[in-house]
Write an enzyme that holds these catalytic residues in place. Structure first.
Site, PDB file in Angstrom:
ATOM      1  N   ALA A  55       0.777  -1.186  -0.001  1.00 48.42           N
ATOM      2  CA  ALA A  55       0.028  -0.053  -0.129  1.00 48.42           C
ATOM      3  C   ALA A  55       0.916   1.118   0.086  1.00 48.42           C
ATOM      4  CB  ALA A  55      -0.709   0.092   1.222  1.00 48.42           C
ATOM      5  N   ARG A  86      -7.481   5.242  -3.546  1.00 47.51           N
ATOM      6  CA  ARG A  86      -6.512   6.673  -3.349  1.00 47.51           C
ATOM      7  C   ARG A  86      -7.319   7.727  -4.368  1.00 47.51           C
ATOM      8  NH1 ARG A  86      -3.901   8.112  -0.184  1.00 47.51           N
ATOM      9  NH2 ARG A  86      -2.381   8.803  -1.441  1.00 47.51           N
TER      10      ARG A  86
END
Ligand code: CFM
Ligand code: HCA
Length: 529
Positions: A55, A86
């Site tokens: 991540a 995101r």
């Protein structure tokens, strides 16, 4: 506060209590910076908010680079997570490519785990080249890749030769390290090794990079607007709305501004060591912080025209927001906040909250290291350029509070003055006496501290937003800004002030009964007669 902390932890078994206590400190005196335990493995069984190495590498640092194809070698869930959650905002430049709308994945299946996934990866690269003709490709590894031993580095090297474009492999398997922080480091190392330094653009005057700015809610654009107006030339923003083409030339800047220290200090330091370009810790979150950063930067160049223009722009920008900021400050003054974000925002946002008269009484980081809490001691030692020529010795001197970087005679002659450089003070210094600072906070502790301290507002992420909201406390996401923004710079500060005031004043709270209104305050057992 000691009692508060003990009460919040009292239900833990002795061993857990002992460990968690080392991650929680109370700032007892104004000038004190107590030691904190950080960047260690979360106690198994405790639910942490942290993300994984993959991540941090693919999701955070690489993901926003718009003109590279980012292939995830792994199951589709990992691919989707680091893409769809995101907020990567980017502007497409005429004639340039933007692949951010695509989620590239090898979509690993059980058979790939059993028989190996390299073939599938080779095929994915081939398809990406044929369909999109990118200038460069990244490959990010997920957990199974390391477990079954697929050699993504060999596949990348082979593809690079075959297609004549850079194909970079990132061995950022999710299980590496203790949090996403390990992934930042892996991404930084590879970008430094293979991309930064290969460009040959001719830099203009006042060239800068902005490191550790990911353009969430358009923050990077707002910062750029102000810096452009003053007359700076931004070579690269790493990595919000970032581009491969710009990052290649990052070594041409005069100075690096570091917004998020945690995720990118590695690149800042490597550029400093390799090319002799110093870095300045910036903070564009908060009106006062933005002004300080702009003044510091102008002072770094030491050019009178730039210093004058900076003051002019500050005046103009302030005139646009002052009245409204005052209005929101009146509405929010005297309230208290609880902040818990990844590795930098818990500090930066305290400054903006201070502008609005809000005091942060407790704050923490998911995965910050000790330097983010306690500050950095030394910035610079010796600078060299790319060929190890023109070695400049830079002496770091410490006065009472600040560090001054004394430049070599040659550079001093060029700039005609000594340049004060900021160092990173860390979050503890920014907080008031009697506040609590907490590392790798978990859901149980979140609820306990909310119940005991009853802050007026809580700032965190998606994983705990709604739990706290259901407790009747205004709860706002500082990772995604609840899809609002920008919050950076002058105009961004106003958007934040408006959003926070709207959250605090919403009539919804009167429909929620916080647990402390119905739960007994003292727990005990009744003795039988
Ligand atoms: Fe830096 Fe970030 Fe943050 Fe971060 Fe993150 Fe983020 Fe964050 Mo979420 S790079 S440390 S790994 S500022 S994704 S843009 S919001 S936890 S505080
Ligand atoms: C991540 C990304 C994240 C998650 C945000 C959240 C982000 O850790 O992988 O938990 O709300 O900012 O998108 O930090």
């Amino acid at each position: 506060m000691k009692k508060v902390v003990e009460r919040a932890l009292e239900k833990y078994p002795a061993k857990v209590f002992k460990s968690r206590k080392e991650h929680i400190i109370i700032k007892e005196n104004e000038d004190e910076v107590p030691e904190i335990t950080a960047n260690t493995r979360t106690i198994p069984g405790i639910i942490t908010n942290r993300g994984c190495c993959y991540a941090g590498c693919k999701g955070v640092v690489l993901g926003p680079i718009k003109d590279m194809v980012h292939i995830v070698h792994g199951p589709i869930g990992c691919s989707y997570y680091a893409w769809g959650t995101r907020r990567n905002k980017a502007k497409v430049i005429d004639g340039e490519k933007n692949f951010l709308e695509y989620c590239f994945s090898t979509d690993m299946q059980e058979s790939d785990i059993v028989f190996g996934g390299e073939k599938k990866l080779r095929q994915a690269i081939k398809e990406a080249v044929e369909l999109f003709n990118p200038k460069a490709i990244t490959i990010s590894a997920t957990c199974p890749v390391g477990l079954i031993g697929d050699d993504i580095n060999a596949v990348a090297a082979e593809a690079q030769k075959l297609y004549g474009i850079q194909v970079l492999a990132f061995s950022c398997e999710g299980y590496k390290g203790v949090s996403q922080s390990a992934g930042h480091h892996i991404a930084n190392n590879n970008l430094m090794k293979h991309v930064i330094g290969i460009g040959d653009m001719k830099p203009k005057k006042y060239s800068i990079n902005i490191l550790g700015e990911y353009n969430i809610g358009g923050d990077g654009w707002e910062i750029k607007r102000v810096l452009d107006k003053i007359g700076y030339n931004i070579i690269a923003i790493m990595t919000g709305d970032g581009s491969y083409e710009d990052i290649k030339n990052a070594h041409k800047a005069d100075v690096n501004l570091v917004q998020c220290h945690r995720s990118i200090n590695y690149i800042a330091e490597m550029i400093e060591t390799k090319y002799g370009i110093p870095w300045i810790k910036a903070n564009f979150i908060g009106v006062k912080s933005t002004i300080e950063t702009l003044r510091y930067l102008a002072n770094y160049f030491g050019d009178d025209m730039l210093i004058e223009k900076t003051e002019e722009v500050i005046k103009e920008e302030l005139a646009d927001i002052e009245g409204q900021m005052e209005y929101y400050k009146e509405k929010l003054q005297g309230r208290t906040a609880f902040l818990y974000v990844g590795g930098s925002r818990s500090h930066h946002y305290q400054e903006l909250l201070k502008d609005l008269g809000v005091e942060t009484i407790i704050s923490g980081y998911e995965f910050a290291h000790r330097d983010d809490y306690e500050g950095r001691e030394v910035i610079s030692t010796i600078k060299t350029d790319a060929d190890n020529k023109n070695i400049e010795e830079i002496k770091v001197e410490k006065d009472e509070k600040n560090y001054r970087v004394i430049l070599s005679k040659e550079r001093y002659e060029k700039l005609k003055k000594e340049i004060p450089l900021s160092y990173y003070g860390g979050i503890i210094k920014a907080m008031n006496k009697n506040s609590v600072i907490i590392d790798d906070l978990n859901h149980y502790e979140t609820e306990e501290f909310i119940k005991i301290l009853k802050p007026d507002m809580f700032f965190s992420g998606i994983k705990d937003k709604y739990v706290v909201q259901k407790m009747g406390v205004m709860s706002k996401q500082l990772h995604s800004y609840d899809y609002s923004g920008p919050y950076a710079g002058f105009k961004g500060a106003l958007v934040f002030a408006r959003d926070v005031a709207a959250g605090v004043y919403t009539p919804a709270w009167k429909y929620v009964t916080p647990p402390w209104k119905t739960e007994p305050m003292i727990e005990g057992t009744l003795e039988e007669e």
